[in-house]
Structure formats: structure tokens, C-alpha cells
Design a protein around this motif. Structure first.
Motif, mmCIF file in Angstrom:
data_model
loop_
_atom_site.group_PDB
_atom_site.id
_atom_site.type_symbol
_atom_site.label_atom_id
_atom_site.label_comp_id
_atom_site.label_asym_id
_atom_site.label_seq_id
_atom_site.Cartn_x
_atom_site.Cartn_y
_atom_site.Cartn_z
ATOM 1 N N ILE A 60 0.663 -1.064 -0.133
ATOM 2 C CA ILE A 60 0.119 0.123 -0.035
ATOM 3 C C ILE A 60 0.747 1.177 0.062
ATOM 4 O O ILE A 60 0.872 2.293 -0.819
ATOM 5 N N ILE A 61 2.002 1.117 0.783
ATOM 6 C CA ILE A 61 2.808 2.394 1.004
ATOM 7 C C ILE A 61 3.621 2.615 -0.405
ATOM 8 O O ILE A 61 3.679 3.747 -0.687
ATOM 9 N N ALA A 62 4.032 1.604 -0.949
ATOM 10 C CA ALA A 62 4.773 1.652 -2.202
ATOM 11 C C ALA A 62 3.614 2.061 -3.267
ATOM 12 O O ALA A 62 4.201 2.824 -4.055
ATOM 13 N N ASP A 63 2.472 1.578 -3.389
ATOM 14 C CA ASP A 63 1.293 2.102 -4.348
ATOM 15 C C ASP A 63 1.352 3.708 -4.241
ATOM 16 O O ASP A 63 0.962 4.647 -5.199
ATOM 17 N N LYS A 64 1.397 4.330 -2.944
ATOM 18 C CA LYS A 64 1.282 5.694 -2.786
ATOM 19 C C LYS A 64 2.574 6.413 -3.165
ATOM 20 O O LYS A 64 2.846 7.590 -2.854
ATOM 21 N N LYS A 65 3.506 5.639 -3.677
ATOM 22 C CA LYS A 65 4.841 6.108 -4.026
ATOM 23 C C LYS A 65 5.821 7.009 -2.967
ATOM 24 O O LYS A 65 6.292 7.810 -3.313
ATOM 25 N N ILE A 66 5.481 6.315 -1.809
ATOM 26 C CA ILE A 66 5.983 6.775 -0.510
ATOM 27 C C ILE A 66 7.474 6.356 -0.590
ATOM 28 O O ILE A 66 8.619 6.824 -0.073
ATOM 29 N N VAL A 67 7.649 5.212 -0.826
ATOM 30 C CA VAL A 67 8.774 4.209 -1.228
ATOM 31 C C VAL A 67 8.569 3.723 -2.430
ATOM 32 O O VAL A 67 7.455 3.292 -2.966
ATOM 33 N N HIS A 68 9.932 3.381 -3.113
ATOM 34 C CA HIS A 68 9.618 2.796 -4.536
ATOM 35 C C HIS A 68 9.128 1.502 -4.390
ATOM 36 O O HIS A 68 9.451 0.597 -3.466
ATOM 37 N N LYS A 69 8.408 1.053 -5.464
ATOM 38 C CA LYS A 69 7.896 -0.307 -5.273
ATOM 39 C C LYS A 69 8.929 -1.325 -5.322
ATOM 40 O O LYS A 69 8.757 -2.521 -4.865
ATOM 41 N N ASN A 70 9.978 -0.988 -5.908
ATOM 42 C CA ASN A 70 11.046 -2.317 -5.981
ATOM 43 C C ASN A 70 11.733 -2.297 -4.439
ATOM 44 O O ASN A 70 12.007 -3.433 -4.085
ATOM 45 N N LYS A 71 11.737 -1.333 -3.688
ATOM 46 C CA LYS A 71 12.314 -1.365 -2.537
ATOM 47 C C LYS A 71 11.336 -2.134 -1.489
ATOM 48 O O LYS A 71 11.832 -2.991 -0.975
ATOM 49 N N ALA A 72 9.938 -1.909 -1.918
ATOM 50 C CA ALA A 72 9.025 -2.716 -0.802
ATOM 51 C C ALA A 72 9.235 -4.142 -1.274
ATOM 52 O O ALA A 72 8.913 -4.977 -0.506
ATOM 53 N N ALA A 73 9.258 -4.412 -2.704
ATOM 54 C CA ALA A 73 9.414 -5.865 -2.991
ATOM 55 C C ALA A 73 10.791 -6.602 -2.550
ATOM 56 O O ALA A 73 10.729 -7.784 -1.996
ATOM 57 N N ARG A 74 11.700 -5.692 -2.646
ATOM 58 C CA ARG A 74 13.199 -6.244 -1.887
ATOM 59 C C ARG A 74 12.915 -6.663 -0.535
ATOM 60 O O ARG A 74 13.387 -7.675 -0.052
ATOM 61 N N HIS A 75 12.284 -5.717 0.419
ATOM 62 C CA HIS A 75 12.104 -5.917 1.816
ATOM 63 C C HIS A 75 11.343 -7.457 1.820
ATOM 64 O O HIS A 75 11.609 -8.213 2.626
ATOM 65 N N LYS A 76 10.109 -7.298 1.106
ATOM 66 C CA LYS A 76 9.334 -8.589 1.274
ATOM 67 C C LYS A 76 10.167 -9.769 0.844
ATOM 68 O O LYS A 76 9.979 -10.901 1.582
ATOM 69 N N SER A 77 10.882 -9.766 -0.220
ATOM 70 C CA SER A 77 11.582 -11.051 -0.530
ATOM 71 C C SER A 77 12.507 -11.521 0.394
ATOM 72 O O SER A 77 12.663 -12.453 0.807
ATOM 73 N N ARG A 78 13.241 -10.509 1.040
ATOM 74 C CA ARG A 78 14.600 -10.827 2.015
ATOM 75 C C ARG A 78 13.573 -11.326 3.172
ATOM 76 O O ARG A 78 14.169 -12.481 3.913
ATOM 77 N N LEU A 79 12.456 -10.669 3.792
ATOM 78 C CA LEU A 79 11.832 -11.106 4.718
ATOM 79 C C LEU A 79 11.352 -12.659 4.572
ATOM 80 O O LEU A 79 11.482 -13.502 5.610
ATOM 81 N N ALA A 80 10.875 -13.031 3.533
ATOM 82 C CA ALA A 80 10.247 -14.283 3.132
ATOM 83 C C ALA A 80 11.325 -15.532 3.057
ATOM 84 O O ALA A 80 11.262 -16.346 3.654
ATOM 85 N N ALA A 81 12.505 -14.876 2.495
ATOM 86 C CA ALA A 81 13.595 -15.942 2.583
ATOM 87 C C ALA A 81 14.039 -16.083 4.142
ATOM 88 O O ALA A 81 14.556 -17.205 4.284
ATOM 89 N N ALA A 82 14.037 -14.956 4.843
ATOM 90 C CA ALA A 82 14.552 -15.273 6.141
ATOM 91 C C ALA A 82 13.574 -16.193 7.089
ATOM 92 O O ALA A 82 14.105 -17.041 7.603
ATOM 93 N N ILE A 83 12.207 -16.029 6.538
ATOM 94 C CA ILE A 83 11.318 -16.878 7.208
ATOM 95 C C ILE A 83 11.681 -18.457 6.823
ATOM 96 O O ILE A 83 11.656 -19.332 7.421
ATOM 97 N N LYS A 84 11.714 -18.669 5.574
ATOM 98 C CA LYS A 84 12.123 -19.997 4.870
ATOM 99 C C LYS A 84 13.146 -20.602 5.363
ATOM 100 O O LYS A 84 13.138 -21.888 5.587
ATOM 101 N N ALA A 85 14.364 -19.733 5.600
ATOM 102 C CA ALA A 85 15.320 -20.385 6.154
ATOM 103 C C ALA A 85 15.464 -20.666 7.601
ATOM 104 O O ALA A 85 16.359 -21.491 8.294
ATOM 105 N N MET A 86 14.388 -20.450 8.238
ATOM 106 C CA MET A 86 14.236 -20.884 9.633
ATOM 107 C C MET A 86 14.138 -22.341 9.862
ATOM 108 O O MET A 86 13.605 -23.085 8.944
ATOM 109 N N ALA A 87 14.644 -22.757 10.949
ATOM 110 C CA ALA A 87 14.532 -24.359 11.051
ATOM 111 C C ALA A 87 13.197 -24.828 11.496
ATOM 112 O O ALA A 87 12.545 -24.130 12.086
#
Length: 87
Positions: A60-87
Motif C-alpha cells: 500500500i505504501i509503495a502504491d502511494k509512492k512513499i517508497v519505490h515499489k522495488n524497495k518494498a518488493a526487495r524487503h518482502k523478498s528478504r523477509l520471506a527468505a529469512a522465514i523460509k530459512a528458519m529451522a
């Protein structure tokens, strides 16, 4: 200092918009921190649930152009990867 009525109004609007955008940027960072905290706690299911809610906020914040959409996607991707890497 603004000399015309138009310039004074634009200065007022800029101040108000800056406060609104700052609040949204803060909300963006807080959403990321909430997921990081869940990951550090070690609860994979809770972290995944928080990521789902936070991901919507980031989009939602990326859609409002407060931050760039790629930045939001990058954060989401890294968080998802961190969750996936959990034991």
C-alpha cells in the motif's frame, strides 16, 4: 519566506504532506521490524502470519509512492527468505 498567497498555501500544503509521508515511512519501517522481531523469536508460523499482514502494508505504501515499489518488493523478498530459512 513565501511572498504570494499561492506560495504561502503551497508551503502549508508541503508541511502537511511531509508530515503524512513521514508517518507512512515510519509505518513502513515498523512493519519490517515486526516481522524481524518474530523471526528473531523463532516462531516460524507467527512470522509468516505477520509477514502476510505487513506485506500488504508495504504494498500500500509503495502504491502511494512513499517508497519505490522495488524497495518494498526487495524487503518482502528478504523477509520471506529469512522465514523460509528458519529451522
Amino acid at each position: 519566506m513565501a511572498n504570494t498567497a499561492q506560495a504561502r498555501k503551497r508551503a502549508r500544503q508541503a508541511t502537511k504532506q511531509n508530515a503524512h509521508n513521514s508517518a507512512l515511512r515510519s509505518k513502513f519501517r515498523t512493519a519490517i521490524k515486526a516481522v524481524r522481531k518474530a523471526i528473531d523469536a523463532g516462531d516460524k508460523a507467527a512470522a509468516a502470519e505477520i509477514l502476510k499482514a505487513s506485506g500488504k502494508t508495504l504494498d500500500i505504501i509503495a502504491d502511494k509512492k512513499i517508497v519505490h515499489k522495488n524497495k518494498a518488493a526487495r524487503h518482502k523478498s528478504r523477509l520471506a527468505a529469512a522465514i523460509k530459512a528458519m529451522a
